[in-house]
Design a protein around this motif. Structure first.
Motif, PDB file in Angstrom:
ATOM      1  N   GLY A   9      -5.908   7.135  36.213  1.00 17.21           N
ATOM      2  CA  GLY A   9      -6.878   6.552  35.307  1.00 17.21           C
ATOM      3  C   GLY A   9      -6.253   5.446  34.472  1.00 17.21           C
ATOM      4  N   GLY A  10      -7.096   4.762  33.708  1.00 17.42           N
ATOM      5  CA  GLY A  10      -6.586   3.705  32.851  1.00 17.42           C
ATOM      6  C   GLY A  10      -7.667   2.747  32.422  1.00 17.42           C
ATOM      7  N   LEU A  11      -7.221   1.606  31.915  1.00 19.61           N
ATOM      8  CA  LEU A  11      -8.114   0.562  31.424  1.00 19.61           C
ATOM      9  C   LEU A  11      -8.108  -0.598  32.405  1.00 19.61           C
ATOM     10  CD1 LEU A  11      -9.829  -0.779  29.162  1.00 19.61           C
ATOM     11  CD2 LEU A  11      -7.655  -1.563  28.174  1.00 19.61           C
ATOM     12  N   VAL A  12      -9.298  -1.064  32.751  1.00 18.79           N
ATOM     13  CA  VAL A  12      -9.425  -2.171  33.694  1.00 18.79           C
ATOM     14  C   VAL A  12     -10.601  -3.033  33.278  1.00 18.79           C
ATOM     15  CG1 VAL A  12     -10.895  -0.875  35.286  1.00 18.79           C
ATOM     16  CG2 VAL A  12      -9.482  -2.738  36.160  1.00 18.79           C
ATOM     17  N   GLN A  13     -10.529  -4.304  33.610  1.00 16.88           N
ATOM     18  CA  GLN A  13     -11.656  -5.200  33.330  1.00 16.88           C
ATOM     19  C   GLN A  13     -12.754  -5.021  34.368  1.00 16.88           C
ATOM     20  OE1 GLN A  13     -10.025  -9.195  33.054  1.00 16.88           O
ATOM     21  NE2 GLN A  13      -9.803  -8.989  30.832  1.00 16.88           N
ATOM     22  N   ALA A  14     -13.950  -5.358  33.968  1.00 16.42           N
ATOM     23  CA  ALA A  14     -15.074  -5.292  34.903  1.00 16.42           C
ATOM     24  C   ALA A  14     -14.769  -6.141  36.130  1.00 16.42           C
ATOM     25  CB  ALA A  14     -16.343  -5.785  34.224  1.00 16.42           C
ATOM     26  N   GLN A  81     -10.912   5.645  45.603  1.00 14.52           N
ATOM     27  CA  GLN A  81     -10.721   4.220  45.439  1.00 14.52           C
ATOM     28  C   GLN A  81     -11.977   3.644  44.808  1.00 14.52           C
ATOM     29  OE1 GLN A  81      -7.959   2.237  46.105  1.00 14.52           O
ATOM     30  NE2 GLN A  81      -9.140   0.631  45.089  1.00 14.52           N
ATOM     31  N   MET A  82     -11.804   3.010  43.659  1.00 10.57           N
ATOM     32  CA  MET A  82     -12.946   2.480  42.913  1.00 10.57           C
ATOM     33  C   MET A  82     -12.800   0.967  42.820  1.00 10.57           C
ATOM     34  SD  MET A  82     -13.257   5.327  39.886  1.00 10.57           S
ATOM     35  CE  MET A  82     -11.702   4.859  39.119  1.00 10.57           C
ATOM     36  N   ASN A  83     -13.744   0.268  43.405  1.00 11.00           N
ATOM     37  CA  ASN A  83     -13.745  -1.192  43.395  1.00 11.00           C
ATOM     38  C   ASN A  83     -14.959  -1.721  42.644  1.00 11.00           C
ATOM     39  OD1 ASN A  83     -11.433  -1.187  45.088  1.00 11.00           O
ATOM     40  ND2 ASN A  83     -12.719  -1.104  46.915  1.00 11.00           N
ATOM     41  N   SER A  84     -14.898  -2.977  42.290  1.00 14.08           N
ATOM     42  CA  SER A  84     -16.016  -3.628  41.590  1.00 14.08           C
ATOM     43  C   SER A  84     -16.485  -2.789  40.413  1.00 14.08           C
ATOM     44  CB  SER A  84     -17.176  -3.871  42.573  1.00 14.08           C
ATOM     45  OG  SER A  84     -16.755  -4.679  43.650  1.00 14.08           O
ATOM     46  N   ASP A  89     -19.171   2.531  34.443  1.00 17.45           N
ATOM     47  CA  ASP A  89     -18.318   3.499  35.139  1.00 17.45           C
ATOM     48  C   ASP A  89     -17.335   4.184  34.186  1.00 17.45           C
ATOM     49  OD1 ASP A  89     -18.120   1.167  37.862  1.00 17.45           O
ATOM     50  OD2 ASP A  89     -19.327   2.995  37.771  1.00 17.45           O
ATOM     51  N   THR A  90     -17.301   3.731  32.947  1.00 14.18           N
ATOM     52  CA  THR A  90     -16.406   4.326  31.949  1.00 14.18           C
ATOM     53  C   THR A  90     -16.755   5.794  31.742  1.00 14.18           C
ATOM     54  OG1 THR A  90     -16.017   2.236  30.809  1.00 14.18           O
ATOM     55  CG2 THR A  90     -15.695   4.266  29.537  1.00 14.18           C
ATOM     56  N   ALA A  91     -15.767   6.658  31.913  1.00 14.25           N
ATOM     57  CA  ALA A  91     -15.989   8.098  31.809  1.00 14.25           C
ATOM     58  C   ALA A  91     -14.654   8.812  32.012  1.00 14.25           C
ATOM     59  CB  ALA A  91     -16.997   8.575  32.855  1.00 14.25           C
ATOM     60  N   VAL A  92     -14.687  10.111  31.789  1.00 17.74           N
ATOM     61  CA  VAL A  92     -13.578  10.969  32.214  1.00 17.74           C
ATOM     62  C   VAL A  92     -13.914  11.450  33.623  1.00 17.74           C
ATOM     63  CG1 VAL A  92     -12.263  13.061  31.792  1.00 17.74           C
ATOM     64  CG2 VAL A  92     -13.064  11.685  29.862  1.00 17.74           C
ATOM     65  N   GLN A 110      -9.045   9.651  32.140  1.00 13.83           N
ATOM     66  CA  GLN A 110      -9.941   8.669  31.530  1.00 13.83           C
ATOM     67  C   GLN A 110      -9.920   7.358  32.315  1.00 13.83           C
ATOM     68  OE1 GLN A 110     -11.984   8.899  28.604  1.00 13.83           O
ATOM     69  NE2 GLN A 110     -12.745   6.920  29.366  1.00 13.83           N
ATOM     70  N   VAL A 111     -11.115   6.859  32.580  1.00 14.50           N
ATOM     71  CA  VAL A 111     -11.281   5.525  33.162  1.00 14.50           C
ATOM     72  C   VAL A 111     -12.123   4.708  32.190  1.00 14.50           C
ATOM     73  CG1 VAL A 111     -12.323   4.179  35.023  1.00 14.50           C
ATOM     74  CG2 VAL A 111     -11.068   6.283  35.543  1.00 14.50           C
ATOM     75  N   THR A 112     -11.591   3.585  31.758  1.00  9.94           N
ATOM     76  CA  THR A 112     -12.295   2.717  30.838  1.00  9.94           C
ATOM     77  C   THR A 112     -12.403   1.326  31.452  1.00  9.94           C
ATOM     78  OG1 THR A 112     -11.433   3.934  28.932  1.00  9.94           O
ATOM     79  CG2 THR A 112     -12.348   1.751  28.513  1.00  9.94           C
ATOM     80  N   VAL A 113     -13.641   0.835  31.546  1.00  8.26           N
ATOM     81  CA  VAL A 113     -13.883  -0.484  32.119  1.00  8.26           C
ATOM     82  C   VAL A 113     -14.408  -1.389  31.014  1.00  8.26           C
ATOM     83  CG1 VAL A 113     -15.040  -1.791  33.933  1.00  8.26           C
ATOM     84  CG2 VAL A 113     -14.443   0.616  34.309  1.00  8.26           C
ATOM     85  N   SER A 114     -13.668  -2.432  30.712  1.00  6.13           N
ATOM     86  CA  SER A 114     -14.070  -3.351  29.655  1.00  6.13           C
ATOM     87  C   SER A 114     -14.908  -4.490  30.228  1.00  6.13           C
ATOM     88  CB  SER A 114     -12.834  -3.908  28.957  1.00  6.13           C
ATOM     89  OG  SER A 114     -12.044  -4.662  29.873  1.00  6.13           O
ATOM     90  N   SER A 115     -15.825  -4.965  29.418  1.00  3.87           N
ATOM     91  CA  SER A 115     -16.714  -6.052  29.877  1.00  3.87           C
ATOM     92  C   SER A 115     -16.134  -7.416  29.558  1.00  3.87           C
ATOM     93  CB  SER A 115     -18.086  -5.904  29.222  1.00  3.87           C
ATOM     94  OG  SER A 115     -17.957  -5.907  27.829  1.00  3.87           O
TER      95      SER A 115
END
Length: 115
Positions: A9-14, A81-84, A89-92, A110-115
């Motif tokens: 998990g982690g932080l990723v941009q949209a 594998q989570m793309n796009s 999609d932000t959630a545990v 935790q997966v956090t997707v920033s806009s």
């Protein structure tokens, strides 16, 4: 008992990608299904992907075409594998296994997707 440990998990941009992994250990036998669920704040836990042993793989419309689940039965591991990725999609994310007649859950990542 079966122990499940998630990672990745982690932080990723949209628009970005992440790969989650789940390793199962312990008294594993007759795995009937392996999959992933997620839970966002204030929302119910929902299915993300599930692979039925000897059957198929199912995804909800919200992730179909973007997420892919895979299993290594010899190693008792599973990946997502989570793309796009989208902010929604932000959630545990929780690893899920049905072994015999029992269900097991990982501790979540935790997966956090920033806009």
């Amino acid at each position: 008992q079966v122990q499940l440990v998630e990672s990745g998990g982690g932080l990723v941009q949209a628009g970005g990608s992440l790969r989650l992994s789940c390793a199962a250990s312990g008294s594993i036998f007759s795995i009937k299904a392996m999959g992933w669920y997620r839970q966002a704040p204030g929302k119910q836990r929902e299915l993300v992907a599930i692979n039925i042993s000897g059957g198929g793989t199912n995804y909800p419309d919200s992730v179909r075409g973007r997420f892919t689940i895979s299993r290594d039965n010899d190693k008792n591991t599973m990946t997502l594998q989570m793309n796009s990725l989208k902010p929604e999609d932000t959630a545990v994310y929780f690893c899920y296994v049905v072994s015999g007649v029992r269900q097991y859950w990982g501790q979540g990542t935790q997966v956090t997707v920033s806009s």
